[in-house]
Structures are given as structure tokens and as C-alpha cells.
Design an enzyme around this catalytic site. Structure first.
Site, PDB file in Angstrom:
ATOM      1  N   ARG A   1       0.986  -1.279  -0.098  1.00 45.44           N
ATOM      2  CA  ARG A   1       0.004  -0.107  -0.037  1.00 45.44           C
ATOM      3  C   ARG A   1       0.898   1.332   0.031  1.00 45.44           C
ATOM      4  O   ARG A   1       0.635   2.189  -0.711  1.00 45.44           O
ATOM      5  CB  ARG A   1      -0.842  -0.206   1.340  1.00 45.44           C
ATOM      6  CG  ARG A   1      -2.162  -1.099   1.050  1.00 45.44           C
ATOM      7  CD  ARG A   1      -2.851  -1.260   2.019  1.00 45.44           C
ATOM      8  NE  ARG A   1      -3.899  -2.374   1.924  1.00 45.44           N
ATOM      9  CZ  ARG A   1      -4.408  -3.250   2.709  1.00 45.44           C
ATOM     10  NH1 ARG A   1      -4.334  -2.984   3.957  1.00 45.44           N
ATOM     11  NH2 ARG A   1      -5.257  -3.970   2.356  1.00 45.44           N
TER      12      ARG A   1
ATOM     13  N   PHE B   1      -6.258  -3.234  -6.758  1.00 47.49           N
ATOM     14  CA  PHE B   1      -5.529  -4.228  -6.055  1.00 47.49           C
ATOM     15  C   PHE B   1      -4.849  -3.819  -4.541  1.00 47.49           C
ATOM     16  O   PHE B   1      -4.901  -2.217  -4.428  1.00 47.49           O
ATOM     17  CB  PHE B   1      -4.513  -4.787  -7.054  1.00 47.49           C
ATOM     18  CG  PHE B   1      -3.303  -3.990  -7.626  1.00 47.49           C
ATOM     19  CD1 PHE B   1      -3.131  -2.512  -7.238  1.00 47.49           C
ATOM     20  CD2 PHE B   1      -2.703  -4.372  -8.844  1.00 47.49           C
ATOM     21  CE1 PHE B   1      -2.167  -1.851  -8.049  1.00 47.49           C
ATOM     22  CE2 PHE B   1      -1.802  -3.555  -9.695  1.00 47.49           C
ATOM     23  CZ  PHE B   1      -1.650  -2.216  -9.146  1.00 47.49           C
ATOM     24  N   GLU B   2      -4.062  -4.479  -4.126  1.00 46.85           N
ATOM     25  CA  GLU B   2      -3.548  -3.788  -2.699  1.00 46.85           C
ATOM     26  C   GLU B   2      -4.811  -3.657  -1.700  1.00 46.85           C
ATOM     27  O   GLU B   2      -4.740  -2.510  -0.839  1.00 46.85           O
ATOM     28  CB  GLU B   2      -2.643  -2.792  -2.623  1.00 46.85           C
ATOM     29  CG  GLU B   2      -1.578  -3.071  -3.804  1.00 46.85           C
ATOM     30  CD  GLU B   2      -0.504  -4.061  -3.419  1.00 46.85           C
ATOM     31  OE1 GLU B   2      -0.467  -4.995  -2.262  1.00 46.85           O
ATOM     32  OE2 GLU B   2       0.286  -4.806  -4.357  1.00 46.85           O
ATOM     33  N   GLY B   3      -5.642  -4.357  -1.758  1.00 50.63           N
ATOM     34  CA  GLY B   3      -7.108  -4.090  -1.063  1.00 50.63           C
ATOM     35  C   GLY B   3      -7.813  -3.150  -1.865  1.00 50.63           C
ATOM     36  O   GLY B   3      -7.298  -1.916  -2.250  1.00 50.63           O
TER      37      GLY B   3
END
Lengths: 592, 256
Positions: free
Chosen positions: A268, A404-406
Site C-alpha cells: 500500500r 489491487f492491494e485491497g
């Protein structure tokens, strides 16, 4: 520096929401060392000399070339920043590593291949590998001899990562785990040698494994036909009765989620740094185009509405950059306290302190990037819609960052969740802060004390924090445990927290530059307009929350308080943005 | 083999030149190793890799030039000397004198420099330095071969290639195409910060102001006139020629 002094300069995770941060407590890009700048320069030269000339071949997925370029990057040390020296890496500080990430993104989506390898691919071993695993794998990963990938997502589990269906079963002789399942959207799958794979032992204990491509039963599916980031390989990873030696279990059985969450934190904040690079290059191509493109017998850069876009793009870039390097600096300072930097778990723990800030950065940067490439296309007009212009690629490439990455939705929900957890664990004095604000709100709000530069903005920032505590406090009191189901309210609270971090990072950077005696006129201009725009947005989100919770007289009383907390005298942002735009036009690039 | 590389820090070639109050503005400008000098650094490191020895890089210039020297150290040079005492600044004559004083402090087998700097482009300093030291020089090299005491240089002679031989010690200057300079690696960058970098002053070099007083003076600095749109002559050929001659005499004033 003595530990006590070091501690004094460290701001605890999430503490920015309840207390003031001093300028000297934040790291700003103005403090890059000569070594930092040289590392950035080598990265830039590598991108301009090796990656950009090959853009077309990379976009058409010439994986042999991607691997060759990754090896070249490895020779220069561009894969070794986060690998400790004990395992033939460079063990650089996180600012150095962030600069590599930022400058690599200028080479388009080759950055994804690089990022997946050095980040989510290698770091699980750096942080959670045992001594043998580190010795076996890290030197080859640091040099680029072997390329890594990370396999968490499955066709049926994305955000719900722990719902994975891939299984691991211990063989009868106890020597192997036998893995079965399918992983989805695996970056670098086309050529990676090593995969970090998550699977559930006996269908229950979520765990991580180091899986080599050569293990029988490992295969990959076809390349996904993606909207953007086409220079990166994305395929499913298929595991059919793959015998993984027991010594390749990463961390403890059933503790895979700890690895997954820690790696996400890093993904993140790295995403925020990478977005900064993407924004700078989108702005650069847009301002150059605006100066060349003539309509009505003049360059379109001379039109105020184009200038307004350039100014807004520059401001968002400045804010994002300030946030991303503030967080990177915070992490570095924490790591300074870690006794043995070869102790990966201690390093991961230090980074976890700022998990909330990692989510904040991820959401803000991905949306700021989306805004900047969108306006970039707009400045290019019809040509921005044509593939010959790199802004078209930048626009498509940006979109995935919000996913992406949450997803940004998951990250928004995580922000208030992590905050409350910190408060409950006693790591953060949230409740006393809420009570103090509630007690204070009955009286008048004092006006800013001076008309010194940035005094009004500091005042507005302090009030914005009160808005957060006021509204957030009411929401917690009203819904208690059920607050977790009020996703709209949680998202708005997250928005307010994000905007507070954004304003504060931009403001502290400008204040620090002023205190140092730098020419900070541009920074002050940007903070002046941005703070007011942010407070406007904060007021809107807070109003929505209040209106969702109460009505009638109670609502009117609450709205009255909110109005007092968000009132400000407007500035002539038209004139200020024209000034900012002129600087961008003159420099033909981002100006901080 | 001891090698001395003379380098200058110049504007990045991408930078726009802004002249303000008769001076080139330096605010916010990105500086680099003069590209021709970068070939010189690379060639020196390759010679060291081939024959052993040490590479010293030297610059005459303000303290910001330290960055350029550090970059050369990161590429693989061993030590650096920065003549950043303003008393040592001047024109090509001055700089050649200063460099000669530095070069005499140690026995260098080869001195390498760029064939010119991309900023003032005088192309004088290196050859003046050879003259000061009384050693031969071969300029604008695209290939350099050293065998024992013998040096063979392939030089770019206005588009032709000239092959010149000399014996050590020698000074050579680098032309584009001599090599492909390496990027400083991260490990190189880290090592560079620990390599010696000496600052020298007028007194250190045993020079007097009179020894190095510039022989030229800058009277004015200005940008070239912006290029105006061209004109295509039309009509009968004879008339066109007349018109062209008129224009050359009266408008451009290049003949007559």
C-alpha cells in the site's frame, strides 16, 4: 542519537488524528540526501536508457526482454534495496527503496514486474523466512537471477483473502505438503521462478509456502487480456498435487494471515510512492503538450481553464508526494529503533505500526493518480484518446490502482476499524480526545492567533481534527458494535481522516521549508488553496454522517457545531492557481 | 596505471537556458557530468579494469560540482579533487594552469578529458593542459588502445578517422562514440560516499593570483535571436536570384 531523542521525533501510528504533529517530526522530500538523489538518478537513467526505448516491445509482452531488463536492474542493485546485506542485498533505508519505486514507474507498467518482484514477491521471505530460506532464496532474488511472484488471490476470493480454497495436505512420510488449487491474477506469473503461495493446511490453517516453478504440478494459465498495465504478466497459477518440501513452509502453520497483512501494508505505501511517479510523468507530458498544441492561434497552455487543470494536477501531486514520503520517513525512523535489521519480523512489526497510514496513502494516491491522468487526457483532447500518445496508456494503467492491494472500499473500511482497535488496545488515547472535543464544543471556537504564513491553514487543520472526533464520537456512541454495518458512515469517516492526513502532510512540508528559509512560495500557495478545498469536502462528508444519524432539533444543533468548525474566509483561488500553473508551465514539469 | 580525468559539471542538456541580468540562471537547474567528460570517466575506469592502477577525477568549479565528482566515484573512480576556491576560477587559461598544478602533484600516465564542455564549448582546456605539462595529446577519440608504453588513438577528424600514435604519458580527449558510459550502481553509490574527496585552494597549489589571472573577459551574455519563419522565393529563376542577392546585402547584411 539517543533512543529517547529518537522517540521524541517519532509520531505513533494514527496519532495524527488526535494530536498535533510538529514539522520537525516529518520527513520531507527536501531532505533527500545526496545518496538518495544519486539512487533516484541511476533509476531514472536505467528507465530512460533501457526501459523507455523498449516500451513498445514491453507493451506487447516480450517476456524474455522483461526478464533481461529485470536482470539488468539487478546488476545495478535496483532489486536489492530491501534485502539485508547479510543475504547479499543492500539493506537500504526505505526512502531509497521508495525513490527506486517512484522513478521506475516512469517506465510504464514494467514497474509492475519490478514492484511485484521486489515487493510482494521477495518481502515475505525477507520478513518471515527462516535463516535457511533466506540463505537459499534471497541472494538470487536480490540479483535478479530468480524472479518472484505472489499468489494470494483466487477466482473466488479477492478482498476476502482468508476465504481461499487452495489446500495443503501433509504427505504420509511428513516430508511434503501437497498443494492443490488455483490462484488468480498473479503478476509475473509468465516468467517467475518462485511463487509465494497461500493455502490452507487441511482446509483450515491459512499458511504461506515458497513454491518453485519447477516443482511438478505447477503450471500457469493463459495471459489475461487486461485493460491496462499490459507490460506486466498476469496469469492464473495452477497447482495440481504439487509436492512442496516441508522446509518451504513460510512462517508458522496457520499464521499465513500475519504474512499476508504485513505484505499488504508495504504494497500500500509503495503504491502511493509509485503513484507519485506516475502523476509526475502524466503532468509532465500534459504541460508539454499544452505548450505545443495551438488553438485559436495560441498555445492552449495560455487558456485559464487549462492552467487550472495544470495547477490542480500539480497540487494533487505535491500532496501525494508529501504524504508518501512522510510515511516512508516515519517507517524509517521506526526501523532505526529495531536492533537487528536482519530480524524480518521486527521490521514487519515496525511497519505495521503505520498500517492505518498505509491504507490512507493507498486510497488517496490511487484516486489522485486517477484524477491526474484523467485531466491529462482532457488536456490532450482527442489526441489523448489515441494510443500513440503515452497519456492514453497512463490513463488505462492508472485504473487498477484503486482495485489491487485491497480495494479502496476495503481500505476505507479498514481505516476506522484499525483506529478503534488501536484505541481499544490502549495504544491510542482516542476516547479522552473525543471527550475533550465534546466538552469544548459548547463554547466559542477561537479564531487563529496570528496572520503569519500558514496560520489560518494550521487553524483549519486543527478544527478538521475536531470535526473527525466530534462526528466519529457520535457515530461510535450511537451504533456501538453495529457501526461495522454502517459502511457508508465508515467510508465518510475514512474520507475525513484521509483528507486530514493529506492537508497535514502538505502543510507540515511547507512549514518545514519555510522554517528552513527555503523559497516556499509555491508550497504555501498550494497549501492555501488545497486546505480550503479539503475542508469543504470534509464538511460535506460530516454533514452526510450527521444527517444519517439524527434529524430534527438534534441534527440542527449538530449541524450548527459543524458549521462553526468548518467556517473559513475564502481566498482568491483563481489567482493562486494561475500562479501555480505559470510555474508548472515555465518548468514544463511538476514543481514542488 | 595512474589516470587523471578532468571533468566539468554542466547543465543537463535537456535544461532550458534562461539569461537574467546578463547571467545564466541556475535556480532549480539539474546539473550533470558534462557528457563528453562522462565518456572520459568510463574510459578511465575501463583502463583501470584492464591494467590496474587508480583513477583520480578532478574538477575546477563551485562546491555543487561535488555531486558530479561523487557520481564519477560511484561509477568506479577512486578519488576526487575539487578546486572550489573561487580564487581558482577564471577562463580556459586559468583552468588549464590550475589543472596543471594539480596534475603535477602525482605521476599520471594518462590524462583523459572530454573534447569540449556542452556549456561554453571552447574545447581548449584539455589541450592547453597538455601544453602546460609538455606532454603529447590526441583529441576527439572514438577509440583508444594502450599497449605497454604505446598509445593508439582513433580520432574523429571532421567526419574522417585519423589514427595517431603516441607514448605515455599522454593526454587524450573523448568524443561521442568512444564508449557507452555505465550507470552508477547502487553499491557504487554507497561506496562513493566513503571515497576521498579533497578540496584544494590557491595556497594548496602554490599558485599566485598573478600566475592564473584570466586572459579574457566576458563582456556580455545573451541568447541567440529567436529563429524567424523562413521565406520561399517564388517567380522566375532570374528574379529569385536577384531577390536573394538583395536580401543577402540589405536584409541579412552578410555580403557587400
Amino acid at each position: 542519537m539517543a533512543t529517547e531523542q529518537k522517540l521524541d521525533n517519532i509520531v505513533k501510528g494514527a496519532a495524527f488524528l488526535i494530536e498535533d504533529t510538529r514539522p520537525e517530526q516529518v520527513f520531507t522530500p527536501e531532505e533527500f540526501t545526496q545518496e538518495h538523489l544519486m539512487i533516484a538518478e541511476t533509476t531514472r537513467q536505467f528507465v530512460e536508457g533501457e526501459v523507455l526505448p523498449n516500451r513498445e516491445r514491453l507493451e506487447h509482452q516480450d517476456w524474455a526482454l522483461t526478464v533481461e531488463l529485470l536482470r539488468k536492474a539487478g546488476e545495478l542493485g535496483l532489486l536489492a534495496a530491501d534485502v539485508p546485506e547479510a543475504y547479499e542485498g543492500l539493506g537500504l533505508d526505505k526512502v531509497s527503496s521508495a525513490l527506486i519505486t517512484e522513478y521506475i514507474t516512469r517506465g510504464g507498467s514494467f514497474a509492475l514486474s519490478h514492484g511485484a518482484h521486489v515487493g510482494i514477491g521477495s518481502l515475505p521471505i525477507v520478513f518471515f523466512g527462516n535463516e535457511e530460506q533466506k540463505r537459499k532464496y534471497l541472494p538470487a532474488l536480490a540479483s535478479g537471477e530468480k524472479i518472484a511472484a505472489y499468489a494470494l488471490t483466487e477466482p473466488g476470493s479477492g478482498s476476502d483473502a482468508l476465504g481461499a480454497k487452495t489446500t495443503a495436505r501433509l504427505s504420509e512420510d511428513g516430508k511434503y505438503y501437497i498443494l492443490n488449487g488455483q490462484k488468480q491474477f498473479i503478476t509475473n506469473a509468465g516468467f517467475a521462478d518462485i511463487f509465494i503461495v497461500y493455502a490452507k493446511i487441511d482446509g483450515e490453517k491459512f499458511s504461506a509456502f515458497i513454491v518453485e516453478r519447477d516443482f511438478p504440478g505447477v503450471s500457469t494459465g493463459p495471459e489475461e487480456k487486461k485493460m491496462g498495465i499490459k507490460a506486466s504478466s498476469t496469469r492464473p497459477l495452477i497447482l495440481e498435487d504439487v509436492k512442496v518440501p516441508v522446509e518451504n513452509l513460510l512462517g508458522e502453520p496457520g499464521r499465513g494471515h500475519v504474512i499476508a497483512f504485513n505484505i499488504l501494508n508495504i504494497g500500500r505505501y509503495k503504491l502511493a510512492v509509485g503513484s507519485t511517479g506516475g502523476m509526475k510523468s502524466a503532468l509532465e507530458m500534459s504541460v508539454k503538450y499544452a505548450k505545443e498544441r495551438k488553438q485559436f492561434k495560441t498555445a492552449i497552455a495560455n487558456f485559464p481553464l487549462i492552467q487550472q487543470k495544470l495547477a490542480d494536477m500539480n497540487i494533487r501531486t505535491y500532496v501525494t508526494e508529501s504524504m508518501a514520503y512522510r510515511l516512508t520517513g516515519d517507517i524509517d525512523k521506526r526501523l532505526d529503533l529495531v536492533e537487528d535489521l536482519n530480524d524480518g519480523r521486527a521490521v514487519a512489526k515496525a511497519i505495521e505500526e503505520y498500517a492505518l497510514e498505509c491504507s490512507i496513502n493507498k486510497v488517496y494516491a490511487s484516486e489522485a493518480l486517477g484524477y491526474v491522468v484523467d485531466e491529462g487526457v482532457q488536456i490532450h483532447g482527442g489526441y489523448g484518446f489515441i494510443q500513440d500518445y503515452p497519456i492514453e496508456t497512463a490513463y488505462r494503467d492508472a485504473r487498477i490502482n484503486r482495485i489491487f492491494e485491497g480495494t479502496n472500499e476495503i481500505n476505507r473500511l479498514l481505516i476506522p476499524d484499525m483506529l478503534l482497535r488501536k484505541a481499544m488496545k490502549g495504544e491510542l488515547a482516542l476516547l479522552p480526545a473525543v471527550q475533550a472535543v465534546q466538552a469544548e464544543l459548547g463554547g466559542d471556537i477561537p479564531a487563529p492567533q496570528t496572520d503569519a504564513p500558514l496560520a489560518a491553514e494550521k487553524h483549519l487543520l486543527a478544527l478538521a481534527k475536531k470535526v473527525f472526533l466530534f462526528v466519529g464520537g457520535l457515530a461510535v456512541q450511537k451504533y456501538m458494535q453495529a457501526l461495522k454495518d454502517e459502511q457508508e458512515i465508515l467510508a465518510n469517516l475514512a474520507n475525513i481522516a484521509i483528507e486530514i492526513y493529506a492537508v497535514e502532510s502538505a502543510l507540515l512540508r511547507a512549514a518545514k521549508a519555510l522554517a528552513r528559509g527555503d523559497d516556499a512560495e509555491n508550497k504555501v500557495d498550494m497549501v492555501t488553496v488545497y486546505t480550503r478545498e479539503a475542508v469543504g469536502r470534509i464538511e460535506g462528508w460530516a454533514r452526510e454522517i450527521l444527517a444519517a444519524m439524527e434529524d430534527g432539533e438534534t441534527l440542527r444543533t449538530h449541524l450548527g457545531v459543524l458549521r462553526k468548525l468548518t467556517a473559513f474566509e475564502p481566498v482568491n483561488s483563481k489567482v493562486i492557481k494561475r500562479r501555480i500553473a505559470q510555474r508548472v508551465i515555465e518548468a514544463e514539469k511538476y514543481v514542488s | 596505471m595512474n589516470i587523471l580525468v578532468c571533468l566539468k559539471q554542466t547543465f543537463d542538456t535537456e535544461e532550458r537556458i534562461v539569461v537574467e541580468n546578463g547571467k545564466v540562471k541556475e535556480d532549480g537547474v539539474k546539473f550533470v557530468i558534462n557528457p563528453y567528460d562522462e565518456y572520459a570517466v568510463e574510459e578511465a575506469i575501463r583502463l583501470k579494469e584492464q591494467f590496474g592502477g587508480e583513477v583520480t577525477v578532478v574538477s575546477v568549479g563551485p562546491s555543487r560540482a561535488e555531486e558530479a565528482l561523487r557520481t564519477a566515484l560511484a561509477m568506479g573512480a577512486d578519488e576526487a579533487i575539487l578546486a572550489d576556491d573561487p580564487a581558482l576560477f577564471g577562463d580556459e587559461y586559468t583552468v588549464a594552469k590550475v589543472l596543471a598544478a594539480i596534475a603535477r602533484q602525482k605521476n599520471y600516465d594518462i590524462i583523459i578529458a572530454g573534447n569540449q564542455a556542452v556549456d561554453d564549448g571552447s574545447g581548449q582546456v584539455a589541450v592547453r593542459l597538455a601544453e602546460e605539462l609538455g606532454i603529447p595529446h590526441i583529441s576527439t577519440l572514438t577509440k583508444l588502445v594502450v599497449e605497454g608504453n604505446q598509445v593508439t588513438g582513433h580520432r574523429d577528424a571532421e567526419g574522417d578517422e585519423e589514427i595517431v600514435t603516441a607514448t605515455l604519458p599522454v593526454l587524450v580527449t573523448a568524443q561521442q562514440g568512444l564508449n557507452d558510459p555505465r550507470y552508477p550502481s547502487l553499491i557504487g553509490i554507497r561506496k562513493a560516499s566513503k571515497k576521498p574527496l579533497a578540496h584544494v585552494t590557491l595556497a594548496d597549489l602554490g599558485l599566485s593570483e598573478e600566475d592564473i589571472r584570466p586572459r579574457t573577459e566576458i563582456v556580455d551574455t545573451f541568447l541567440p535571436k529567436p529563429k524567424e519563419a523562413g521565406r520561399i522565393l517564388q517567380g522566375e529563376l532570374q528574379d529569385q536570384v536577384k531577390e536573394l542577392v538583395q536580401a543577402l546585402i540589405q536584409v541579412e547584411k552578410v555580403v557587400g
